[in-house]
Every structure is written in structure tokens, then in C-alpha cells.
Motif scaffolding. Structure first.
Motif, PDB file in Angstrom:
ATOM      1  N   GLY A  35      -6.879  -7.067  -0.645  1.00  0.00           N
ATOM      2  CA  GLY A  35      -7.647  -6.256  -1.373  1.00  0.00           C
ATOM      3  C   GLY A  35      -7.965  -6.829  -2.891  1.00  0.00           C
ATOM      4  N   LEU A  36      -8.184  -5.847  -3.685  1.00  0.00           N
ATOM      5  CA  LEU A  36      -8.602  -6.265  -5.298  1.00  0.00           C
ATOM      6  C   LEU A  36      -7.230  -5.864  -5.961  1.00  0.00           C
ATOM      7  CD1 LEU A  36     -10.318  -7.290  -7.652  1.00  0.00           C
ATOM      8  CD2 LEU A  36     -11.162  -4.734  -7.850  1.00  0.00           C
ATOM      9  N   VAL A  37      -6.622  -6.812  -6.516  1.00  0.00           N
ATOM     10  CA  VAL A  37      -5.403  -6.890  -7.449  1.00  0.00           C
ATOM     11  C   VAL A  37      -5.630  -6.885  -8.820  1.00  0.00           C
ATOM     12  CG1 VAL A  37      -3.095  -7.602  -7.883  1.00  0.00           C
ATOM     13  CG2 VAL A  37      -3.936  -7.959  -5.680  1.00  0.00           C
ATOM     14  N   ILE A  38      -5.482  -5.754  -9.485  1.00  0.00           N
ATOM     15  CA  ILE A  38      -5.790  -5.682 -11.117  1.00  0.00           C
ATOM     16  C   ILE A  38      -4.438  -5.844 -11.653  1.00  0.00           C
ATOM     17  CG2 ILE A  38      -6.790  -4.289 -12.977  1.00  0.00           C
ATOM     18  CD1 ILE A  38      -8.729  -3.071 -10.671  1.00  0.00           C
ATOM     19  N   GLN A  39      -4.232  -6.813 -12.521  1.00  0.00           N
ATOM     20  CA  GLN A  39      -3.029  -6.983 -13.326  1.00  0.00           C
ATOM     21  C   GLN A  39      -3.123  -6.131 -14.679  1.00  0.00           C
ATOM     22  OE1 GLN A  39      -0.317  -8.472 -11.659  1.00  0.00           O
ATOM     23  NE2 GLN A  39       0.829  -7.527 -13.289  1.00  0.00           N
ATOM     24  N   THR A  40      -2.128  -5.360 -15.100  1.00  0.00           N
ATOM     25  CA  THR A  40      -2.140  -4.826 -16.620  1.00  0.00           C
ATOM     26  C   THR A  40      -0.775  -4.922 -17.156  1.00  0.00           C
ATOM     27  OG1 THR A  40      -1.060  -2.711 -15.723  1.00  0.00           O
ATOM     28  CG2 THR A  40      -3.414  -2.992 -15.143  1.00  0.00           C
ATOM     29  N   THR A  41      -1.031  -4.523 -18.455  1.00  0.00           N
ATOM     30  CA  THR A  41       0.379  -4.613 -19.238  1.00  0.00           C
ATOM     31  C   THR A  41       1.500  -4.049 -18.412  1.00  0.00           C
ATOM     32  OG1 THR A  41      -0.257  -3.067 -20.677  1.00  0.00           O
ATOM     33  CG2 THR A  41      -0.720  -5.348 -21.132  1.00  0.00           C
ATOM     34  N   ASP A  42       1.246  -2.911 -17.931  1.00  0.00           N
ATOM     35  CA  ASP A  42       2.155  -2.106 -17.140  1.00  0.00           C
ATOM     36  C   ASP A  42       2.711  -2.632 -15.737  1.00  0.00           C
ATOM     37  OD1 ASP A  42       2.621  -0.577 -19.297  1.00  0.00           O
ATOM     38  OD2 ASP A  42       1.620   1.027 -18.530  1.00  0.00           O
ATOM     39  N   GLY A  43       1.864  -3.368 -15.074  1.00  0.00           N
ATOM     40  CA  GLY A  43       2.066  -3.693 -13.622  1.00  0.00           C
ATOM     41  C   GLY A  43       0.745  -3.956 -13.068  1.00  0.00           C
ATOM     42  N   GLN A  44       0.529  -3.576 -11.898  1.00  0.00           N
ATOM     43  CA  GLN A  44      -0.670  -4.094 -11.063  1.00  0.00           C
ATOM     44  C   GLN A  44      -0.971  -2.653 -10.253  1.00  0.00           C
ATOM     45  OE1 GLN A  44       0.278  -7.050  -8.328  1.00  0.00           O
ATOM     46  NE2 GLN A  44       0.502  -5.801  -6.762  1.00  0.00           N
ATOM     47  N   LEU A  45      -2.659  -2.742 -10.160  1.00  0.00           N
ATOM     48  CA  LEU A  45      -3.168  -1.697  -9.510  1.00  0.00           C
ATOM     49  C   LEU A  45      -3.990  -2.549  -8.079  1.00  0.00           C
ATOM     50  CD1 LEU A  45      -4.629   0.805  -8.830  1.00  0.00           C
ATOM     51  CD2 LEU A  45      -6.398   0.050 -10.505  1.00  0.00           C
ATOM     52  N   LEU A  46      -3.489  -1.993  -6.954  1.00  0.00           N
ATOM     53  CA  LEU A  46      -4.123  -2.545  -5.797  1.00  0.00           C
ATOM     54  C   LEU A  46      -5.232  -1.457  -5.219  1.00  0.00           C
ATOM     55  CD1 LEU A  46      -4.168  -4.560  -3.346  1.00  0.00           C
ATOM     56  CD2 LEU A  46      -2.193  -3.295  -2.399  1.00  0.00           C
ATOM     57  N   LEU A  47      -6.389  -2.140  -4.980  1.00  0.00           N
ATOM     58  CA  LEU A  47      -7.386  -1.357  -4.332  1.00  0.00           C
ATOM     59  C   LEU A  47      -7.616  -2.063  -2.981  1.00  0.00           C
ATOM     60  CD1 LEU A  47      -9.823  -0.695  -7.275  1.00  0.00           C
ATOM     61  CD2 LEU A  47      -8.477   0.708  -6.221  1.00  0.00           C
ATOM     62  N   ARG A  48      -7.765  -1.266  -1.868  1.00  0.00           N
ATOM     63  CA  ARG A  48      -7.948  -1.816  -0.745  1.00  0.00           C
ATOM     64  C   ARG A  48      -8.637  -0.778   0.206  1.00  0.00           C
ATOM     65  NH1 ARG A  48      -2.112  -3.078   1.708  1.00  0.00           N
ATOM     66  NH2 ARG A  48      -1.109  -0.909   1.477  1.00  0.00           N
ATOM     67  N   PHE A  49      -9.798  -1.451   0.991  1.00  0.00           N
ATOM     68  CA  PHE A  49     -10.429  -0.434   1.778  1.00  0.00           C
ATOM     69  C   PHE A  49      -9.971  -0.748   3.310  1.00  0.00           C
ATOM     70  CE2 PHE A  49     -13.608  -0.655  -1.755  1.00  0.00           C
ATOM     71  CZ  PHE A  49     -14.143   0.520  -1.299  1.00  0.00           C
ATOM     72  N   HIS A  50      -9.455   0.711   3.932  1.00  0.00           N
ATOM     73  CA  HIS A  50      -9.129   0.753   5.251  1.00  0.00           C
ATOM     74  C   HIS A  50     -10.101   1.165   6.077  1.00  0.00           C
ATOM     75  CE1 HIS A  50      -4.809   0.689   4.019  1.00  0.00           C
ATOM     76  NE2 HIS A  50      -5.258   1.021   2.821  1.00  0.00           N
ATOM     77  N   GLN A  51     -11.214   1.596   5.770  1.00  0.00           N
ATOM     78  CA  GLN A  51     -12.419   1.862   6.560  1.00  0.00           C
ATOM     79  C   GLN A  51     -13.702   1.857   5.407  1.00  0.00           C
ATOM     80  OE1 GLN A  51     -13.006   2.470   9.974  1.00  0.00           O
ATOM     81  NE2 GLN A  51     -10.829   1.914  10.454  1.00  0.00           N
ATOM     82  N   PRO A  52     -14.819   1.291   5.888  1.00  0.00           N
ATOM     83  CA  PRO A  52     -15.907   1.399   5.066  1.00  0.00           C
ATOM     84  C   PRO A  52     -16.226   2.468   3.915  1.00  0.00           C
ATOM     85  CG  PRO A  52     -16.658   0.848   7.014  1.00  0.00           C
ATOM     86  CD  PRO A  52     -15.194   1.271   7.378  1.00  0.00           C
ATOM     87  N   ALA A  53     -15.744   3.698   4.298  1.00  0.00           N
ATOM     88  CA  ALA A  53     -15.607   4.921   3.452  1.00  0.00           C
ATOM     89  C   ALA A  53     -14.230   5.393   2.923  1.00  0.00           C
ATOM     90  CB  ALA A  53     -16.586   6.105   4.025  1.00  0.00           C
ATOM     91  N   VAL A  54     -13.253   4.657   3.125  1.00  0.00           N
ATOM     92  CA  VAL A  54     -12.077   4.994   2.890  1.00  0.00           C
ATOM     93  C   VAL A  54     -11.138   3.900   2.126  1.00  0.00           C
ATOM     94  CG1 VAL A  54      -9.692   5.740   3.747  1.00  0.00           C
ATOM     95  CG2 VAL A  54     -11.654   6.226   4.957  1.00  0.00           C
ATOM     96  N   VAL A  55     -10.804   4.411   0.684  1.00  0.00           N
ATOM     97  CA  VAL A  55     -10.084   3.297  -0.003  1.00  0.00           C
ATOM     98  C   VAL A  55      -8.830   3.850  -0.599  1.00  0.00           C
ATOM     99  CG1 VAL A  55     -11.451   4.192  -1.954  1.00  0.00           C
ATOM    100  CG2 VAL A  55     -10.464   1.855  -2.073  1.00  0.00           C
TER     101      VAL A  55
END
Length: 814
Positions: free
Chosen positions: A43-63
Motif C-alpha cells: 500500500g501507500l506508506v506515509i512517514q511522519t515525525t510520529d511514525g507511519q500511516l499505511l493506506l491500503r485497498f482491500h477492495q476497489p471501494a474499501v480502504v
């Protein structure tokens, strides 16, 4: 990401902390800063000063959005399966915004604020307000609410369908004898379905609250004492599609055995083998269909207290259990046993449980013990793999004796001290961290090992509590210990619809009510039993001082309930098709009216009228002494199932009722397959099939289907071992009706041909002929010989066509 000020706990403990909470959010908050992003296979990994945010799609309309702050303990997801193939999504990088999504759903990430918003077809439908907040003992999320937005969800509550304006505890807890109002019950869900057609689920098993605009009118706030800092958004093209997408990500509910749709003998409880045998025999002698008997806690002990955890037959009361089970099975009656996760220190297995180290622990690392109603007890740690396997071996041994299904009770758990320590495969967790997932993990334990050891058989797992995702383990929940009263009956549609909207399609009630009651109320009981025909599981169950089984009541009650139970069995082809649609499309068996009219927001508030599949509109009678009942009907033409009266929908209808009927309307253009009633589903066959069609000139095109397999094989769908019968109608302004009947598929035991009786209700009087694949049949005044081919009008004016159906068939009525 956001951090709460350190004085939050002091505010929370004050007497007016709820009021102060609203002021809390105006205080300065420390924000994390965006650093970088990377598109990975996960998925999309966003690194921040506090840690990371992971965004991933499990279905086309489910994230899924999963925030992982450094140093903050996380727990596994219970909502989503461990192994799942992800859906690829595209990334568009702009100077101040990242756009990550599919054609169905896009996530917008504001780099400056790190707040997320969600877009469908170019329009934002959901946005974080402050987004994630965290403190040592509190974490959660805040989202913006639109002014006219309605919110369903949060699990079992009796509050009305729109739960906006409530602040609700997220802690599975028994509510004994509830009636017309309850804010906290057996099965909470940290999830909402919005009138703006999105589903928001917080993937967190810990004790907490969900505030649906109560404290702040325009804010949805989820908060928990610990747990996973993640959530899931599903947003399809319709309410049905949103649920389907979510279930495809979380796990579709498997098909139940066909017998699960039959009638049950159940009470608290059968005290002896002889009492159980006599009860089954009484059903048979009095002509009541029966498919299962449920044995409550007396199967392992002579009284209520002191024996929980024995989980072995009390041979004084049940001297020959294996023979009893065999005898029942030969009658087509399956045996279901209650089990609980509590192990009393007075039980026969206590020492074994201690030695095998299968119990949850206290803070000193010893088995945690505590008192509750049934005695001094420990709790089996179903999260610990070794404990789960030990527990399963008890089930396995009983299944070897012939037990066909399981009833898991008290699995909230009903008593769960906060200082109880559970051992997960990769660490430990306190009771408050995983309380709401206990029933879920219990169901998983039974389901996965059942599949492992009995791979060809469909599990039957009835449980009182669970979590989002429990549906993939075949969980059949019920609405708990409802009061045996009109007040207990009244909220049952609301409870069922709310749970069905999140994939728990087999939610049902103890028919007739469970708790209390000074004397038998025949009218109330009859109304509940009538409603039960159109709920997913037909299981009367109650305390024994008033018999829950209809066979023990007066002649009138028996006559009416027998007719309705037999109707339930006649509808098995239709009801089993609803189970198929639930397992493949996610469609609930009980459906809200707004499924038909999504733009009619008034239907979101409807808590009595509902759809049973796509053909029926049902409105249970929940008051005594009435001769008519209001049905809120969607647009279209509807017919009374019992007397054929025609109604125009799009309004509130007043439908006359007697004690023998409740309002059950059939949609014009509907197909309903039926069979003759039977004593048990072991005798089920569609070789003699009725197909009912309700004609109306207003319906130009309509279709229906019927699903069939052997009723027991767990992999029927995966193996393609089933038959799908499809029906299509084309009406030419009452000049003629064209019907197409098709057959597709194959399975062991499938009828090569069916003797079909097609019943076309409301057929115009001028129709005099039926063409069947080019052969002309004159419509006679009376029926033809049984087994032959012909057409006639019955006493209600319907045209009945009788034929031998082997292959795709075309019929024309004119």
C-alpha cells in the motif's frame, strides 16, 4: 496525527467530564509532520515525525487507514483476515496533496495537516476532523458530520434506526430482560453506516465509546482505552454494494447447513434425556416440523450453579447420550449443545485446565479467578493457541458422538475483570484491550478447527457476541435474553436490521421471548411465532416455567403456529436462496426499506416494516388486540400474501389482520419457489416444485432465482456443486405474459427433472391459453390429473400450469 493533553485523565474522572470533553478540543494539540511517502506492494506508506500511516485497498471501494505511532502498542486486526490479496491503487502527487485511490474511491492526504478525506466520483463524502488522537490511556479518531446525515450502526441497541445524537459504550455486555430501550447490549460494533452511503469501521477491539454527534453535533468521535489505531472506509455505488464490498474485504458469511433454516426445540432447559426424547416425540405426534433440539446447561450438570466447565454428559440425567443423538438423527433431528468459556473451580475439569495452562491469567501470572452468578470461575483464554486447541478437543470428542451444532453462550464475556491477562501469539493483552473480540476469537477457534477436522461439513456456530469480521466464521448471533412481553417483541426488527447491515444476516430472536413472564400470553406468543417465519432462524427459546415450544400450548395456539411453521418449511427453496445471496452478494435476508428506495431518507427510520428477500414486505404485529396494522410500503404494487388484496405502495398502508395473519405483502412481479411441507429438512426435495408468480400490468420485466445444492457440503460454492434456477417474466400490457425458466449447474442428488406447478396469481380473466415450448394448453376450469401436463384456474382465479420440467422452458400466457 494528534496527541491529547496530559490532563485528559483528570478531566475524564471529574463529574462533568463529558461537558469538559467538548472544550478539550480547542486546546493546542501537537501535530505530526509529513516527511515522505512510498508506494509499496503493501500500500501507500506515509512517514511522519510520529511514525507511519499505511493506506491500503482491500477492495476497489474499501480502504484501510492504519496509523502506527512509534512506541504505541498495536493489536492485530480482527475485522480483516490475516491473509488477503490487496487491490492495486494509483497515486497522484501534488504540491500539497497526495491522491491515492481506485476508480471507485480516492483518499486525499493533506500534507500540511495530515488529515484524510475520502472522495467518490469527484465528491468528498467523509473527512477526518482532527483525525487520530492519542494519549497513554486513550486513543481514537474524530470525523466531520454533515448537517442532515443519519447514522445507523454501533451494533445491538434499542434506540431507533438513526443513532445520531447518542454517545454509546463499546463494551459487549448482557442486558437481561430488555424491552423497548437499551443503550448497551450483547454485541456492540465500532461501526456506522451513513445515509450518505459510506461505512466507517474502527478496527479496534478495546473498551471504548462511539459519540455520534452527542457531545459535538458535527463530530463523530471514536475513543478506546487501547487497541489498534486503524479504521476502514467502504463506499460503493449503493447501500447493497457498500455492504458487498466490505464483506468481500472482511470475509463473506459461509453457507449454513440447510437444516439451520428449520424449526428448533429449545428451552432453558431440558433436564433429562427422557424429557428431551418426550419433547421431540411430541413435535412429531402433533405434526410440527422439527430439525434440531438445543440442550442448555443441564446436559453437563443437574442444576444451574456449580457445574459450568464440566463439558461432559451428566450420566445421571443423560444415561445414553450417544444413543439419544443417534435416535434423534434417525428422525432428522440434529443435536445442538450449549458451551460456555467459563471454567468453574468446582468443575470436574478445573485441575486439568490449570495444569494445561489454558486459563487467562492474573497480574501475578496465575490463573485468574473471580465470582459470578454460576460460581467461582476462571476463563478459557481462546486467544492462546494452545488453549484454543485444548478447548477444541472437547468439541471434537462430542462431535464424534454425533453433536451437529454449537451454541456459545456468555461470550461477551459476561464477566471479564479488567485485570485479566490474555496471551496472544505475539504478546499479551488485558481484558479491556481485547474484550470485544473474545466472542469473535471463540467463533474463529471453533470454525477453523471444524473446517480442519471436518472439512466437508458446514459448521453451525450460534453465539451471543462477536466483532466486525465474525461473520466470516459462520457466526449465527441472536438478540439475547429479551423480555417475554410485547415490549420485548417490539424492537426485534430494529435489532435485526442494524446487525444485518454489517453482515450478520442470521441475527434472530428467542421466539416468544426469553426472560420473565408471569403467565402465558397466547396472543403475544403467536405474534412472535408468526414474525419468526420471516426472520433468519426459527428458534423459540425461553425459561422453562412457561414452555417455549408450541406443542405444549392450547389448541388454537398450536393450530396457528403449526400453519406458520409449515409455511416456513414450504418456503425453504426461497429462504435457502436468500442464504446463497447472503454468502455470494452479501445481501441480508432481512433488508431495510431504503434498499428499495435509497433516496427516501424517511425509510432509514423505519423500524417495523422490512423486506424479507426481494419478494416480501413484512410488518410484525407488536401490540395486542389489533384488527389492522400499518405497513410503510415502498413504491409499486403489493399483494396480500394471504388473501390476494392489491395495494398501491409509496405510502403507509392500513392492512386488516386477524389472529391468524400478520401483514405479509408480495411485490408485483415477484417469483417465489416453494415445496410441500415436511417433517424435517432431511426429507427436503424440489422434485415436486411450486413456482409462484404475482402478475400485475404495471410490471414490464422481472426476474427471480432459486439456488440448490446438497444442503450440507461446505465447499459447494467453491466447487460449483450447485444448481441455479432462473426465472424471467416479460409482460406486454396484460396482452400476454412471457416466462423463461432456465437451469444451470449440477450437484450430486440433483433432480434430473422436476414436476413443476407454476401458479400465476392475479392472471387476467381473458387469458385462456398457455403455450409451453410451442405446445398449446387450454386453461381449464378445474385441475388436471396429478402428474400430467395441463393448465387450469384455481378458486382464487390464479392460472396453474402443470408440466414436467427438464430443460430450459418458454411459456406464454394469453
Amino acid at each position: 496525527m494528534r496527541l491529547l493533553p496530559a490532563n485528559f485523565l483528570q478531566l475524564r474522572r471529574s463529574s462533568n467530564w463529558l461537558c469538559l470533553l467538548a472544550l478539550l478540543w480547542v486546546l493546542p494539540l501537537q501535530a505530526a509532520d509529513y516527511q515522505s511517502h512510498q508506494l509499496t506492494d503493501d500500500g501507500l506508506v506515509i512517514q511522519t515525525t510520529d511514525g507511519q500511516l499505511l493506506l491500503r485497498f482491500h477492495q476497489p471501494a474499501v480502504v484501510e487507514a492504519f496509523y502506527q505511532t512509534e512506541g504505541v502498542k498495536q493489536l492485530p486486526s480482527f475485522t480483516l483476515p490475516t491473509q488477503q490479496e490487496l487491490v492495486s491503487a494509483g497515486l497522484e502527487v501534488q504540491s500539497d496533496v497526495l491522491r491515492y485511490g481506485t476508480e471507485a474511491l480516492t483518499v486525499l492526504i493533506d500534507k500540511a495537516s495530515l488529515q484524510l478525506s475520502y472522495e467518490r466520483h469527484g465528491k468528498v463524502f467523509l473527512a477526518e476532523e482532527q483525525g487520530l488522537f492519542q494519549h497513554d490511556t486513550l486513543r481514537g479518531f474524530r470525523f466531520q458530520l454533515q448537517p442532515d446525515e443519519k447514522l445507523m450502526g454501533a451494533g445491538q441497541r434499542v434506540l431507533g434506526m438513526d443513532r445520531r445524537g447518542h454517545r454509546l459504550p463499546l463494551y459487549n455486555k448482557a442486558d437481561y430482560g430488555y424491552t423497548t430501550e437499551s443503550e448497551q447490549m450483547y454485541f456492540s460494533l465500532p461501526a456506522v453506516l451513513s445515509s450518505n452511503n459510506y461505512m466507517l469501521l474502527f478496527d479496534n477491539s478495546a473498551s471504548g465509546f462511539i459519540d455520534l454527534g452527542k457531545t459535538e453535533a458535527d463530530v463523530l468521535q471514536f475513543e478506546a482505552v487501547a487497541g489498534r489505531t486503524g479504521y476502514i472506509v467502504a463506499a460503493g455505488e449503493s447501500y447493497q454494494h457498500t455492504l458487498q464490498q466490505y464483506l468481500q474485504a472482511s470475509g463473506m458469511p459461509p453457507m449454513p447447513p440447510r437444516w439451520a433454516l428449520g424449526n428448533y426445540a429449545s428451552r432453558f432447559g431440558y433436564r433429562t434425556e427422557q424429557e428431551a426424547r418426550d419433547t421431540v416425540q411430541r413435535f412429531i405426534e402433533q405434526g410440527f416440523p422439527l430439525d434440531a433440539i438445543v440442550l442448555d446447561l443441564y446436559w453437563f450438570g443437574p442444576d444451574i450453579q456449580g457445574h459450568m466447565g464440566n463439558l461432559a454428559w451428566d450420566k445421571d440425567a443423560f444415561p445414553n447420550p450417544e444413543q439419544m443423538i443417534t435416535d434423534f438423527r434417525e428422525l432428522g433431528v440434529k443435536t445442538i449443545l450449549i458451551t460456555e468459556p467459563f471454567m468453574l473451580t468446582s468443575s470436574n475439569r478445573w485441575q486439568e485446565a490449570v495444569e494445561e495452562q489454558v486459563l487467562a491469567l492474573n497480574l501475578a501470572g496465575k490463573p485468574k479467578t473471580f465470582d459470578f452468578y454460576f460460581g467461582n470461575t476462571g476463563l478459557i483464554d481462546v486467544f492462546k493457541p494452545e488453549a484454543a486447541e485444548w478447548f477444541w478437543q472437547i468439541y471434537h470428542g462430542l462431535m464424534q458422538q454425533g453433536v451437529a451444532g454449537w451454541w456459545g453462550d456468555l461470550g461477551e464475556p459476561e464477566v471479564h475483570p479488567h485485570d485479566t491477562i490474555h496471551q496472544l501469539p505475539d504478546g499479551t493483552a488485558t481484558a479491556d484491550e481485547i474484550h470485544n473480540a473474545y466472542g469473535h476469537e471463540w467463533a474463529k477457534m471453533v470454525f477453523e478447527r471444524h473446517v480442519r477436522d471436518y472439512p466437508t461439513l458446514r459448521p453451525f456456530i450460534m453465539m451471543r457476541s462477536g466483532a466486525p469480521g465474525s461473520q466470516r466464521y459462520g457466526m449465527i448471533p441472536w438478540t439475547g435474553d429479551v423480555d417475554r412481553s410485547w415490549g420485548g417483541l417490539e424492537p426485534q426488527v430494529e435489532l435485526a436490521l442494524q446487525m444485518s447491515l454489517f453482515g450478520f444476516g442470521y441475527i434472530h430472536s428467542d421466539l416468544g421471548g426469553f426472560a420473565g413472564g408471569e403467565q402465558f400470553d397466547a396472543e403475544m406468543y403467536t405474534r412472535w411465532m408468526q414474525y419468526g417465519v420471516f426472520q433468519p432462524v426459527y428458534r423459540p427459546h425461553a425459561q422453562e416455567h412457561i414452555a417455549p415450544e408450541p406443542v405444549f400450548h392450547d389448541g388454537t395456539t398450536q393450530r396457528i403456529t403449526r400453519d406458520f411453521i409449515q409455511l416456513r418449511y414450504r418456503m425453504l427453496p426461497y429462504n435457502y436462496t436468500l442464504a446463497y445471496q447472503h454468502s455470494t452478494l452479501g445481501l441480508p435476508l432481512m433488508r431495510p426499506l431504503f434498499y428499495l428506495e435509497p433516496d427516501n431518507t424517511a425509510f432509514i427510520d423505519e423500524r417495523n416494516s422490512y423486506l424479507w428477500g426481494d419478494a416480501f414486505l413484512v410488518a410484525p404485529v407488536t401490540e395486542p388486540g389489533v384488527t389492522e396494522w400499518t405497513v410503510n410500503a415502498p413504491a409499486g404494487i403489493w399483494f396480500d400474501f394471504f388473501d390476494g388484496s392489491r395495494y398501491k405502495g409509496g405510502q403507509s398502508l392500513t392492512v386488516p389482520v386477524t389472529l391468524e395473519t400478520i401483514p405479509v405483502l408480495v411485490k408485483a412481479g415477484a417469483f417465489v419457489p416453494m415445496v410441500a411441507s415436511m417433517q424435517t429438512t432431511d426429507h427436503y426435495s424440489s422434485k415436486q416444485l411450486e413456482l409462484h408468480y404475482w402478475h400485475d400490468a404495471s410490471v414490464g420485466q422481472s426476474q427471480g432465482e432459486m439456488y440448490e445444492d446438497d444442503g450440507v457440503s461446505r465447499t459447494s460454492l467453491q466447487d460449483g456443486a450447485f444448481e441455479l434456477l432462473q426465472f424471467h417474466a416479460s409482460n406486454q400490457q396484460d396482452q400476454q405474459l412471457n416466462l423463461t425458466l432456465t437451469r444451470q449447474g449440477d450437484y450430486s442428488g440433483m433432480p434430473a427433472a422436476r414436476h413443476l406447478m407454476l401458479v400465476v396469481h392475479q392472471a387476467p380473466a381473458h387469458w385462456q391459453q398457455v403455450q409451453v415450448d410451442g405446445r398449446t394448453l387450454e386453461v381449464q376450469a378445474e385441475s388436471v390429473a396429478k402428474g400430467g401436463e395441463g393448465a387450469w384456474r384455481n378458486r382464487d382465479g390464479a392460472i396453474v400450469v402443470q408440466l414436467n420440467w427438464q430443460q430450459d422452458t418458454q411459456l406464454t400466457l394469453n
